[in-house]
Each structure stands twice: as C-alpha cells, then as structure tokens.
Design a protein around this motif. Sequence first.
Motif, short mmCIF file in Angstrom:
data_model
loop_
_atom_site.label_atom_id
_atom_site.label_comp_id
_atom_site.label_asym_id
_atom_site.label_seq_id
_atom_site.Cartn_x
_atom_site.Cartn_y
_atom_site.Cartn_z
N ALA A 153 0.85 -1.19 0.00
CA ALA A 153 0.00 0.00 0.00
C ALA A 153 0.88 1.24 0.00
O ALA A 153 2.08 1.16 0.30
N ILE A 154 0.27 2.38 -0.32
CA ILE A 154 1.04 3.61 -0.36
C ILE A 154 0.15 4.77 0.07
O ILE A 154 -0.97 4.92 -0.43
N GLU A 155 0.62 5.52 1.05
CA GLU A 155 -0.10 6.71 1.45
C GLU A 155 0.24 7.82 0.46
O GLU A 155 1.41 8.10 0.19
N VAL A 156 -0.80 8.44 -0.08
CA VAL A 156 -0.64 9.53 -1.04
C VAL A 156 -1.20 10.78 -0.36
O VAL A 156 -2.40 10.89 -0.16
N GLU A 157 -0.31 11.69 0.02
CA GLU A 157 -0.73 12.81 0.86
C GLU A 157 -0.52 14.15 0.17
O GLU A 157 0.57 14.49 -0.28
N VAL A 158 -1.60 14.90 0.10
CA VAL A 158 -1.63 16.28 -0.40
C VAL A 158 -0.93 16.41 -1.75
O VAL A 158 0.03 17.15 -1.92
N VAL A 159 -1.41 15.64 -2.72
CA VAL A 159 -1.01 15.83 -4.11
C VAL A 159 -2.26 16.21 -4.90
O VAL A 159 -3.38 15.96 -4.45
N PRO A 160 -2.11 16.83 -6.06
CA PRO A 160 -3.28 17.19 -6.85
C PRO A 160 -4.17 15.98 -7.14
O PRO A 160 -3.68 14.86 -7.31
N VAL A 161 -5.46 16.23 -7.23
CA VAL A 161 -6.42 15.15 -7.47
C VAL A 161 -6.08 14.41 -8.76
O VAL A 161 -6.17 13.17 -8.81
N GLU A 162 -5.69 15.15 -9.79
CA GLU A 162 -5.38 14.51 -11.07
C GLU A 162 -4.21 13.54 -10.94
O GLU A 162 -4.24 12.44 -11.51
N LEU A 163 -3.20 13.94 -10.19
CA LEU A 163 -2.04 13.07 -9.99
C LEU A 163 -2.42 11.87 -9.13
O LEU A 163 -2.00 10.73 -9.42
N ALA A 164 -3.20 12.10 -8.07
CA ALA A 164 -3.62 10.99 -7.21
C ALA A 164 -4.44 9.98 -7.99
O ALA A 164 -4.29 8.76 -7.81
N ASP A 165 -5.29 10.46 -8.88
CA ASP A 165 -6.10 9.56 -9.71
C ASP A 165 -5.20 8.77 -10.66
O ASP A 165 -5.39 7.56 -10.85
N HIS A 166 -4.21 9.44 -11.24
CA HIS A 166 -3.28 8.77 -12.16
C HIS A 166 -2.50 7.69 -11.42
O HIS A 166 -2.32 6.58 -11.95
N ILE A 167 -2.04 8.02 -10.21
CA ILE A 167 -1.31 7.04 -9.41
C ILE A 167 -2.18 5.82 -9.13
O ILE A 167 -1.77 4.67 -9.32
N THR A 168 -3.40 6.08 -8.68
CA THR A 168 -4.31 4.99 -8.30
C THR A 168 -4.63 4.08 -9.47
O THR A 168 -4.72 2.85 -9.32
N ARG A 169 -4.76 4.66 -10.64
CA ARG A 169 -5.09 3.87 -11.84
C ARG A 169 -3.88 3.14 -12.42
O ARG A 169 -4.06 2.23 -13.25
N ASN A 170 -2.70 3.51 -12.00
CA ASN A 170 -1.50 2.96 -12.62
C ASN A 170 -0.58 2.23 -11.65
O ASN A 170 0.61 2.06 -11.93
N THR A 171 -1.12 1.78 -10.53
CA THR A 171 -0.36 0.95 -9.61
C THR A 171 -1.27 -0.10 -8.99
O THR A 171 -2.45 0.18 -8.74
N PRO A 172 -0.76 -1.30 -8.78
CA PRO A 172 -1.56 -2.31 -8.09
C PRO A 172 -1.60 -2.08 -6.59
O PRO A 172 -2.39 -2.72 -5.89
N MET A 173 -0.76 -1.17 -6.07
CA MET A 173 -0.76 -0.89 -4.64
C MET A 173 -2.08 -0.24 -4.22
O MET A 173 -2.73 0.46 -5.01
N ILE A 174 -2.45 -0.47 -2.98
CA ILE A 174 -3.63 0.17 -2.40
C ILE A 174 -3.24 1.61 -2.07
O ILE A 174 -2.32 1.84 -1.30
N THR A 175 -3.90 2.58 -2.68
CA THR A 175 -3.56 3.98 -2.43
C THR A 175 -4.43 4.53 -1.30
O THR A 175 -5.65 4.44 -1.33
N MET A 176 -3.76 5.08 -0.30
CA MET A 176 -4.43 5.62 0.88
C MET A 176 -4.36 7.14 0.79
O MET A 176 -3.31 7.74 1.00
N GLY A 177 -5.48 7.76 0.43
CA GLY A 177 -5.47 9.17 0.08
C GLY A 177 -5.81 10.11 1.22
O GLY A 177 -6.84 9.96 1.87
#
Length: 263
Positions: A153-177
């Motif tokens: 899993a990966i905590e994704v903290e205070v990045v733009p929504v567009e980038l967070a969405d791109h990360i979530t769609r392009n990694t098998p890791m569980i993204t914790m936003g």
Amino acid sequence: MSRRTSVYDLASRKGQRKWLQLHVDNAAEAAAAVEAGIEILSCEPDHHLEFIRKAAPMAFLSVGMPHGAVASREEAIRLGFRMLERGADAVYCSHSPRFIEAMAREGIPVTGHVGLVPNRATWTNFRAVGRKPEEAVAVMRAVKALENAGAAAIEVEVVPVELADHITRNTPMITMGMGCGSACDTQYLFSSDVLGTHAGHYPRHAKRYADFMALEAALQERRVEAFRAFAADVASGAYPEAGHQVAMGEADFERFLTLSQAP
C-alpha cells in the motif's frame, strides 16, 4: 466482515469500492471507528497498540515504524515482524525503498508514502506536492520505486487530485489518500482532526465533526469543581460521614487493647 480484513481483501477490490480509513490514538477511538463502519485503521507503535488491536479485532491495522528507528535491512525486518506480532496487519514505513524491499521479501506487508511526507518535509516544506509537471514526475517515480520494492500500500498525501487519480489507476498498490480529493482507494483522515482534539494547526483537507477541545475543557472544569468540593468537605468535617468508614465495636476494641498489652 466475520474475519479480519486482509491485504488480499483490499487488493482484490481495488477500483471497486472506497474504503474508509482513520488514524486513531487509543482503543476508545478504535472501537468507535469500527462501530461507525470504518475498516482500515492506522496507529503508532506505542503502548496503545495492543489495546487498539483488541478494540478492533477485524479491522486492517497499519502501524507506523518510527522514522529513523532502523539503520539496516536486518533491523527493518526484525522490527517489522515484531510489529506484526503485536497486532499490525501492515507496517507503515517512510524509509527508503531498500528497507521496504527487505521487509516485503519476507512477506511483511508494507505501506509506503509519497507526496507530502512529514518525516521528509525539510525537502518540500509542508505544502501540496506535485502541482508542477516536473515535481509530479518525481512523485510518480517514487511511487514506482515503492511498487518495485514490493510495498502493498502507499499513502498519497496532499497531491493534486489529477495526480492521485493517475497514481491509483497505474499501480496495483492500495492507495491511501489524504488531501487528494476522492481519487484514492481509501479516504484517510486523522481522528484528531475529525474529533477536534487539539489546538494546533488543522490542515486544509481536515474537517472537524466534533469539538473535543471544548468538551475536554468542560470536563476539566467539572474535575476542578469536584476536587474543590472534596477539599471543602474535608476541611469542614462533612467528609467522611459514618457511612464512609468502618467502626469497631466497643467490646472488640477493648479486647484489642488488652491483647496488644499482653507480653
């Protein structure tokens, strides 16, 4: 769920549902979170950990490895297993990918961190990270480094929504936003921000649903009132009353005096 939520449960439902996540400070908060339907918790590895685990036996619990607590892969593995023994389902680690890879190779589920990483904020300051294309690329490279290291899993903290969405769609890791809109696999906040338990800074993404500072202040006033009343009763002789103490019969007391004087 009738059993504890696992990494498999989270990964197999990636993109299918939004998980709720809270960082809790004690067992009372953990129990309240579970009752409210929150299935993912995080906490510190302090003396509250075992009590939090007991209060939330079925929740997925990510426990923070203190930054700088390990200086070698072996130490990371040893501490990671110790945290699993204490009740963690995953180990949060803001160390470099080499430490995460060492734990992951031993089957320890690890949560990494990108974006605003408080333990590394001297390099970014406390601000949104990834607004500029070049910085967004650096964030994405960090994501891939953690993914390649085997993080679950990966905590994704205070990045733009567009980038967070791109990360979530392009990694098998569980993204914790946190502070990323609703783009990640989990919607993550700290209980202290939700409950309003502190007088410090509240980040832009926080939302207070209660004012525990005011409640605690009122409770403190009641404590002082009760203690003052107790002190006043002692001073006036109003406390203790007969019902607050144990008396010895006169004959028994006389017998005691006689026995105590015997050679």
